[in-house]
Design an enzyme around this catalytic site. Structure first.
Site, PDB file in Angstrom:
ATOM      1  N   GLY A  37       0.827  -1.216   0.000  1.00  0.00           N
ATOM      2  CA  GLY A  37       0.000   0.000   0.000  1.00  0.00           C
ATOM      3  C   GLY A  37       0.855   1.258   0.000  1.00  0.00           C
ATOM      4  N   GLN A  74      -8.717  -6.345   4.435  1.00  0.00           N
ATOM      5  CA  GLN A  74      -8.163  -6.377   3.070  1.00  0.00           C
ATOM      6  C   GLN A  74      -6.664  -6.637   3.042  1.00  0.00           C
ATOM      7  OE1 GLN A  74     -10.695  -5.793   0.732  1.00  0.00           O
ATOM      8  NE2 GLN A  74     -11.822  -5.782   2.667  1.00  0.00           N
ATOM      9  N   SER A  79      -0.733 -11.893  -4.217  1.00  0.00           N
ATOM     10  CA  SER A  79      -0.123 -12.321  -5.475  1.00  0.00           C
ATOM     11  C   SER A  79       0.148 -13.812  -5.487  1.00  0.00           C
ATOM     12  CB  SER A  79       1.188 -11.556  -5.676  1.00  0.00           C
ATOM     13  OG  SER A  79       1.977 -12.199  -6.643  1.00  0.00           O
ATOM     14  N   SER A 119     -11.122 -15.827  -5.369  1.00  0.00           N
ATOM     15  CA  SER A 119     -11.592 -16.824  -6.322  1.00  0.00           C
ATOM     16  C   SER A 119     -10.545 -17.902  -6.580  1.00  0.00           C
ATOM     17  CB  SER A 119     -11.922 -16.140  -7.641  1.00  0.00           C
ATOM     18  OG  SER A 119     -10.789 -15.420  -8.084  1.00  0.00           O
ATOM     19  N   TYR A 142      -0.784 -18.964  -2.228  1.00  0.00           N
ATOM     20  CA  TYR A 142      -1.717 -17.839  -2.058  1.00  0.00           C
ATOM     21  C   TYR A 142      -3.157 -18.329  -1.954  1.00  0.00           C
ATOM     22  CZ  TYR A 142      -4.545 -13.776  -3.310  1.00  0.00           C
ATOM     23  OH  TYR A 142      -5.495 -12.797  -3.325  1.00  0.00           O
ATOM     24  N   LYS A 146      -5.545 -17.955   1.367  1.00  0.00           N
ATOM     25  CA  LYS A 146      -6.819 -17.221   1.351  1.00  0.00           C
ATOM     26  C   LYS A 146      -7.946 -18.136   1.826  1.00  0.00           C
ATOM     27  CE  LYS A 146      -6.226 -13.070   0.486  1.00  0.00           C
ATOM     28  NZ  LYS A 146      -6.989 -11.990   1.112  1.00  0.00           N
TER      29      LYS A 146
END
Ligand code: UD1
Length: 314
Positions: A37, A74, A79, A119, A142, A146
């Site tokens: 960020g 968030q 990645s 997803s 990753y 998640k």
């Protein structure tokens, strides 16, 4: 007026959530370790309650959730290829920090945590579109991370009564997506390369497909998920419900930018999913969600933003 915490609020999606909450007159705090960020993404909110810190440190998580009603989690290293290269760092950011957020939220009496799922958890399912009832099949660290954090959310709801909702994102794009790393989202890479007259690289044959989702749609879905009673404990896709191939994406961007450049081709990326397309019927039913910005319009807005920010830099 409620108090919101946006973790990763200085990032691409987090900063858009922050904008919308401020616009609605809510109280917002951001916590971000500024690893991906940037403070610049929040420059429009000079008086924002901002904590610079790493949620992998439980004390930072506890401080961040104090007095908070809703946590929009968030913060992540978002990645696939980075997770393939460095699964430990990626796990720390995506799993350990998420567990800290949940423990801190539970102890502080937070009303609800809305988690940024992915997803990628679906992997290569035999059928499209991908519905939440399908068995997950992660293909990368990753995707697994998640999924683990998403299951931690559901466990915390069952075990401790902490309300959680996971929103599974599908290839989100829009203004402020940072194109400066090789791990950046493909749309930001294609636009920035073509605007500079460089040739973008397509990994694989370019026939892989994605449900590219403009960021405003995601902001809408996440904010709905804070308040719908029956959403607690659920996992919900938020996307457009369509899909296009990388080759088509390249053509679309090339036309919008007006560039006369051909793509380069390289080996398919390790951990890459072949096709991705969301079934959004659960989001429609449960959240009253409807994608309001179409892919083509979102792409135009994004190209306009990159052009304008290039002018600012130059
Ligand atoms: C995956 C997840 C998504 C997650 C994101 C975070 C899936 C279906 N989606 O996205 O939920 O939020 O990671 O990064 O797994 N590509 C090129 N050229 C480039 C860069 C990428 O051809 O320069 C290709 C990739 O190989 C891939 C596609 O474009 O096939 C999209 O890549 P990317 O934008 O990195 O996102 P995903 O890995 O699909």
């Amino acid at each position: 007026m409620a108090q919101y915490l946006v973790t990763g609020g200085a990032g691409f999606i987090g900063s858009h959530l922050t904008d919308e909450l401020v616009r609605r007159g809510e109280q917002v705090r951001v916590v971000d370790n500024l690893s991906t960020g940037k403070r610049q993404n929040l420059a429009q909110h000079p008086n924002l309650d901002f904590i610079e810190g790493d949620l992998a440190d439980l004390q930072v998580a506890r401080r961040a959730v104090t007095g908070v009603d809703y946590v929009l989690h968030q913060a992540a290293i978002p990645s696939v290829p980075r997770s393939v290269l460095d699964p430990i760092a990626s796990n720390r950011a995506n799993v350990e920090a998420s567990l800290n957020v949940l423990v801190a939220a539970r102890d502080a009496g937070v009303k609800r945590v809305v988690y940024a799922g992915s997803s990628s958890a679906y992997g290569n399912t035999p059928t499209l579109p991908k519905a939440e009832s399908m068995a997950p099949a992660p293909l990368s660290p990753y995707a697994l991370q998640k999924l683990v954090a998403e299951q931690y959310c559901q466990l915390f709801t069952r075990l401790y009564g902490l309300e959680t909702v996971t929103i599974r994102y599908f290839n989100v794009f829009g203004p402020r997506q940072d194109p400066s790393s090789p791990y950046s989202g493909v749309i930001s890479l294609f636009i920035s390369a073509l605007c500079d007259g460089r040739a973008p690289t397509i990994f694989g044959d370019g026939e892989q497909t994605r449900d590219f989702t403009y960021v405003a749609n995601v902001v809408d879905g996440v904010l709905r998920a804070c308040h719908v009673k029956d959403a607690s404990g659920e996992v919900i896709n938020v996307a457009t419900g369509g899909r296009i191939s990388l080759k088509e994406l390249f053509e679309n961007v090339r036309q919008l930018v007006g560039a006369n450049v051909d793509p380069l081709y390289a080996e398919v990326r390790a951990g890459d999913v072949k096709d991705s397309q969301a079934d959004i019927s659960k989001a429609r039913r449960l959240l009253g969600y409807e994608p309001t910005v179409r892919f083509e319009d979102g792409l135009q807005k994004t190209v306009d933003w990159y052009r304008a920010s290039q002018l600012t830099v130059a």
